[in-house]
Design an enzyme around this catalytic site. Structure first.
Site, mmCIF file in Angstrom:
data_model
loop_
_atom_site.group_PDB
_atom_site.id
_atom_site.type_symbol
_atom_site.label_atom_id
_atom_site.label_comp_id
_atom_site.label_asym_id
_atom_site.label_seq_id
_atom_site.Cartn_x
_atom_site.Cartn_y
_atom_site.Cartn_z
ATOM 1 N N LYS A 167 -4.194 9.598 14.798
ATOM 2 C CA LYS A 167 -3.039 8.834 15.269
ATOM 3 C C LYS A 167 -1.872 9.232 14.363
ATOM 4 O O LYS A 167 -1.882 8.972 13.165
ATOM 5 C CB LYS A 167 -3.344 7.343 15.156
ATOM 6 C CG LYS A 167 -2.136 6.413 15.070
ATOM 7 C CD LYS A 167 -1.270 6.401 16.308
ATOM 8 C CE LYS A 167 -0.228 5.284 16.199
ATOM 9 N NZ LYS A 167 0.706 5.481 15.052
ATOM 10 N N GLY A 222 -2.661 2.786 4.559
ATOM 11 C CA GLY A 222 -1.365 2.173 4.797
ATOM 12 C C GLY A 222 -1.302 0.759 4.261
ATOM 13 O O GLY A 222 -2.013 0.414 3.322
ATOM 14 N N SER A 223 -0.471 -0.040 4.894
ATOM 15 C CA SER A 223 -0.232 -1.392 4.395
ATOM 16 C C SER A 223 -1.396 -2.327 4.716
ATOM 17 O O SER A 223 -2.196 -2.069 5.613
ATOM 18 C CB SER A 223 1.033 -1.958 5.030
ATOM 19 O OG SER A 223 0.819 -2.160 6.411
ATOM 20 N N GLY A 226 -0.980 -3.522 8.279
ATOM 21 C CA GLY A 226 -1.420 -2.533 9.251
ATOM 22 C C GLY A 226 -2.935 -2.401 9.291
ATOM 23 O O GLY A 226 -3.539 -2.363 10.365
ATOM 24 N N GLY A 227 -3.543 -2.355 8.115
ATOM 25 C CA GLY A 227 -4.991 -2.189 8.040
ATOM 26 C C GLY A 227 -5.734 -3.368 8.637
ATOM 27 O O GLY A 227 -6.711 -3.199 9.385
ATOM 28 N N GLU A 246 -7.743 1.763 3.696
ATOM 29 C CA GLU A 246 -7.323 1.775 2.292
ATOM 30 C C GLU A 246 -5.895 1.267 2.303
ATOM 31 O O GLU A 246 -5.020 1.862 2.916
ATOM 32 C CB GLU A 246 -7.436 3.194 1.731
ATOM 33 C CG GLU A 246 -7.200 3.286 0.248
ATOM 34 C CD GLU A 246 -5.827 3.847 -0.065
ATOM 35 O OE1 GLU A 246 -4.917 3.027 -0.298
ATOM 36 O OE2 GLU A 246 -5.684 5.074 -0.080
ATOM 37 N N CYS A 283 0.181 3.913 -3.480
ATOM 38 C CA CYS A 283 -0.769 2.798 -3.456
ATOM 39 C C CYS A 283 -1.378 2.520 -4.827
ATOM 40 O O CYS A 283 -1.957 1.471 -5.043
ATOM 41 C CB CYS A 283 -1.838 3.025 -2.406
ATOM 42 S SG CYS A 283 -2.629 4.615 -2.512
ATOM 43 N N GLU A 371 1.466 -7.014 -3.249
ATOM 44 C CA GLU A 371 2.172 -5.757 -3.431
ATOM 45 C C GLU A 371 3.608 -5.839 -2.917
ATOM 46 O O GLU A 371 3.880 -6.461 -1.897
ATOM 47 C CB GLU A 371 1.438 -4.651 -2.664
ATOM 48 C CG GLU A 371 2.024 -3.269 -2.939
ATOM 49 C CD GLU A 371 1.396 -2.187 -2.072
ATOM 50 O OE1 GLU A 371 1.048 -2.487 -0.919
ATOM 51 O OE2 GLU A 371 1.253 -1.050 -2.558
#
Lengths: 508, 508
Positions: A167, A222-223, A226-227, A246, A283, A371
């Site tokens: 993607k 990603g964030s 999002g995850g 992750e 990250c 974060e």
């Protein structure tokens, strides 16, 4: 540069100016199914290929990235604003990665071959872990080459014998197309089956991808938002599959009182470099630093921030907005600004900032422990090592922790033990941001660092995410997978009757 | 036998008569928290214990089970109706398991120690996988000793260094208490910390257990409904943790046309023995057998069923009811009864049955492909190997598949390859039901066999479910976990700079 494209489309924009650079059409759902169909058709051949053959495919991708370096770096810089020097180094790292995963594929320990010959009442049992089918990869935008479309996840999945459907990341849609083409062409020229690497664009296409029944695993970088959204989408599937996400974390670092005062100036400067590398969109950025009260560290960092010239931009407009909001949220949660410096002042430019907060505010669930993506860090002064231990108990899971101390500091073993329960990696004497691609690396950690704390997205163990064990009982040799046969034609490490055999020789 | 207990309580009943045998109080939520608290307090010491020391604890449990064999077998028989001979053999197997996991703990490859010494730009990185904290174990009722409260999950978690809190199975509450006491006392006498093994009773206690923030993983053996409900409960946690649920499946077996006709009578008889073993309440029961049309196999099985005297009971009243409903559902889905035999006719007695269905009815989503727990099997005749391949494509994931064929049958490799994508184990020339505890065993499989297809609940790899990797970067030796030190005091296998070292020697 501009040409008419069918709507809907992903718009490419420059972080440096905010201007539109072009666009890439979203992939319609019928085409998503066709892409997954080609990957599914390729799965058996990709899985069954000799590991040496697959390693050849991976090395071809490395060489192709190098051959197209100028084009890739230029487009990556246009869409990410990360700078050509940094991106040139990242491309070299990406090529090294593909070669590393090729070596790992060949070495074969990831197949986890285990053979128990028949004895007493025990049957002959032979286990091997092989790829199950196509994997969906959602790459990151902050390392568009090493963690992007053809980064760690794609390389390690392919090393393990899984076709990959990518993607594309919407922050760099045209780079994604280029990387997909470079990868696809290199694989085809090296003899990989059609369908080994595919790509889709667009949010809906991503959802259709992870809901497709033939997809066997999802890897995401990603964030946290999002995850977790992706994980929730996958949980709606009729047949569950693993999601290896992750995500972002606040990586804690402890500066012990045993660090000599003479080293603090240098430490403050390297901290600010680590904090602002990639505009803090990393990250493993050290987001929380615990420092002994009464040292000069906070002041030294403040001066280093003010001295630093920052030419860095957010990868996306929404990251830029979230960064400003995030600093306001940190202040609302009890932090105060130690120092800020001016960013570039154009486009989605980011202004680095360092804040400090009283240690009693650093508690589980506080915004101080979430974060904030971008060049911001939080300094917290402590009075005693017991205070540090208490704060470690409040921390959410993270990818990495750091510890600066004299090597003979008697508190180090206890601190390391406590930190080890919260993170996937502990770096001693260096900032957390660097992640080497090696056999022993672990880039993972307890939630919210990842959705699967036992998995890593970097290093040799990354392949294990994409394989599934099957045991063959009393099986005639001709029907055994090649890796579990007694004559060991692939020369892979085998555990035979409980004893590890091989693994130190390489076939030449 | 009867004594007043505080309500609510778990009632113990005899499958053979349905009569009440006593009861065990449910664990109140405050006590659940206390049990998990003791496990949490023990976690660091259990993790840090020398693997040889922990192995000693495990061997003490094995010896204690043997020392209490009469008492355990008698109570297990009263509450399960599985028969003393079978349970005596199962107890011996359970003791062997504990000793096997003790050997595995000592051998140390599950620690997955990987050391990369510093070189060029690469830092010194050392990875080890260690237990993270207390594990919740939901044992099964169908193998109350090998897969029950102190079965595979408990033994392998403890071997890996995790304290265990058991959720007692309500089908054998008094046996659960006894097993918990035997285990707890043996561990305490062997020097294990208080809190290494705890137990809770009751549905609400089980929910409170898996929702407790200190629980780091859940292992479950039982029905798909139970496993998925538990998974759903765990998904509501603020911090996600892995759920390793091993659930029921329909295990497919193919009888190829190459099996000599002279062997079919014997095969029919061993099939019926496999089908009725444990009254068919076995997760590896061969539930679907594909046989060549025109062979006598269906008739032979029918005769074998009628000839078999079955003295077997359901483990619970609800299993007995679901068994009757399940056969009616199979008939409604297009199956017809080939033969039934009379069960014992008391309590929750089960009457074995074999059904057949036309191959065109065997399609994904059909009730014919869902497990029916109990002594029932489905025979399906096929015309060609292509028909078999097509049916394999329709099958849900399963723990095991079986294949009977001549060893030189040219269709075997292709059949095995196709079956391997649907199951965790393929047995050639034997029925699927037996599961040996060895290094190469894999007792797992694609959903709905398990929620984590890469995990096994039997064999050496079972330990891996309960450990999490941490990488130590540039760490002073004194702060390194013992297993990753250069001098290797535990003498565990280490992969050093990419090369596997050790693993074949055992310390004496």
């Amino acid at each position: 540069m501009f040409s008419p494209v069918p709507a809907p489309a992903i718009v490419s924009r420059s972080p440096v100016t905010g201007a539109e650079l072009g666009s890439v059409p979203e992939t319609p759902s019928a085409e998503v199914a066709a892409v997954v169909g080609r990957a599914t058709a390729a799965a058996a051949a990709v899985r069954a290929a000799h590991p040496y053959e697959r390693a050849g495919w991976l090395r071809a991708v490395a060489a192709a990235m190098e051959a197209h370096a100028s084009e890739i770096v230029s487009l990556a810089d246009a869409e990410s604003g990360l700078g050509v020097d940094r991106l040139r180094a990242e491309l070299a790292g990406a090529a090294r990665q593909w070669r590393f995963y090729a070596d790992v594929a060949e070495e074969g320990s990831w197949l986890d071959v285990t053979i128990d010959h028949a004895a007493d009442a025990r049957p002959d049992l032979r286990r091997v872990s092989e790829a199950d089918g196509p994997v969906a990869v959602f790459g990151a935008s902050n390392f568009p080459l090493t963690f992007g479309e053809i980064g760690h996840d794609t390389a390690s999945a392919m090393a393990a014998g899984a076709p990959v459907v990518i993607k594309a990341h919407p922050a760099h849609p045209r780079l994604a197309v280029l990387l997909g083409e470079v990868g696809h062409e290199a694989l085809a020229a090296a003899g990989a089956p059609v369908g080994t690497l595919g790509m889709v664009h667009g949010f809906d296409a991503g959802l259709a991808l992870v809901r497709h029944p033939e997809i066997t695993a999802v890897a995401f970088t990603g964030s946290e938002r999002g995850g977790m959204a992706l994980r929730a989408a996958v949980l709606e599937r009729a047949v569950p599959i693993p999601v290896y996400a992750e995500m972002g974390t606040i990586n804690p670092v402890v500066v012990a009182g045993s660090v000599p005062a003479t080293e603090l100036t240098d430490l403050a400067q390297t901290f600010v470099r680590s904090l602002t590398y990639g505009s803090g969109q990393v990250c493993t950025k050290p987001g929380l630093v615990l420092v002994p009260r009464g040292s000069d560290f906070v002041d030294l960092v403040g001066r280093a921030v003010q001295d630093a010239r920052h030419e860095g931009w957010a990868l996306t407009e929404s990251i830029a907005a979230a960064y400003r909001t995030g600093i306001a949220e940190l202040e609302a949660a009890g932090a105060s600004v130690v120092a800020r410096s001016d960013g570039p002042g154009t486009g989605w430019g980011l202004d680095p900032a360092v804040l400090t907060a009283p240690i009693e505010r650093v508690r589980s669930g506080s915004r101080l422990l979430a974060e904030c993506f971008g060049p911001v860090g939080l300094l917290v002064e402590y009075d005693s090592i017991e205070d540090v231990i208490a704060v470690v108990g409040e921390l959410p899971g993270a990818l990495a922790a750091g510890l600066f101390a004299a090597a003979d500091d008697p508190d180090v073993p206890r601190l390391v033990d406590r930190l080890s329960r919260r993170v996937g990696r502990i770096a001693f004497g260096v900032w957390t941001s660097g992640v080497a691609t090696t056999w022993a690396q672990h880039h993972g950690g307890p939630w919210p660092a990842t959705t699967m704390p036992t998995a890593t997205s970097v290093g040799a163990a990354a392949l294990r995410r994409f394989v599934r064990p099957v045991t063959y009982q009393g099986m005639p040799a001709a029907a055994q997978p090649i890796a579990v046969r007694d004559e060991n034609p692939w020369a892979v490490p085998q555990r035979i009757d409980g004893v590890a055999v091989g693994g130190s020789e390489r076939r030449s």
